[in-house]
Design an enzyme around this catalytic site. Structure first.
Site, short mmCIF file in Angstrom:
data_model
loop_
_atom_site.label_atom_id
_atom_site.label_comp_id
_atom_site.label_asym_id
_atom_site.label_seq_id
_atom_site.Cartn_x
_atom_site.Cartn_y
_atom_site.Cartn_z
CG HIS A 143 10.29 46.31 2.48
ND1 HIS A 143 9.77 46.06 1.23
CD2 HIS A 143 10.80 45.14 2.92
CE1 HIS A 143 9.95 44.77 0.93
NE2 HIS A 143 10.58 44.19 1.94
CG HIS B 41 15.26 43.66 1.36
ND1 HIS B 41 15.59 42.33 1.24
CD2 HIS B 41 13.91 43.72 1.29
CE1 HIS B 41 14.49 41.62 1.08
NE2 HIS B 41 13.46 42.43 1.12
#
Ligand code: AMP
Length: 148
Positions: A106, A104
């Protein structure tokens, strides 16, 4: 094509609709939602819609979609939060601080003097160390490109 999900992964559960999330963006390869424990309000996570741990095992089309999505989302986060900059961060591996083993990005909105992400100390190369490091990394990249 049905994406490959991992039933034990919290982000896959979000993708499957089994765990709620504050979704801000979605396309066929990427999903973005607000981080539940933000460094600053508006902190957003962008995930590939297929289970992979990090950059190395992420199929290229998902990697491209992830960065394309972040490029769209970040200006919106800045406008909404009033932040004047942001960090785009990918913690790759637990030693790098990755807690959720589903890759992922951020997007962390930043404000003047917000004191977020402090505490890192920078190192200093001595003598030939900088050149040696450069050459070793270049050689490894070249070896991979040659299929070694
Ligand atoms: P990392 O340390 O890079 O793996 O970051 C994982 C991030 O995921 C942390 O910032 C958590 O606050 C966030 N997080 C974990 N579970 C959820 C969830 N269910 N919804 C939104 N954010 C989450």
């Amino acid at each position: 094509m049905k994406e490959k999900l991992d039933e034990h992964c919290v982000f896959c559960k979000i993708l499957a609709g089994d765990v709620p999330a504050a979704k801000v963006y979605e396309d066929d390869k990427a999903l973005a939602f607000l981080d539940i424990a933000p460094f600053n309000f508006g902190h957003t996570l962008v995930i590939p819609k297929a289970h992979c741990h990090g950059l190395s095992d992420m199929p290229g089309e998902y990697r491209d979609a992830l960065f394309a999505a972040a490029t769209k989302i970040a200006p919106a986060v800045l406008r909404v939060t009033g932040a004047t900059g942001f960090n785009l961060l990918l913690n790759n591996g637990s030693v790098a601080g990755q807690e959720v083993p589903h890759a992922h990005l951020h997007i962390i909105p930043r404000f003047v003097d917000d004191k977020v992400l402090l505490g890192a100390s920078q190192k200093k190369y001595e003598g030939d160390e900088l050149d040696e490091m450069k050459e070793k990394i270049q050689a490894k990249i070249a070896a991979r490109e040659e299929g070694a």
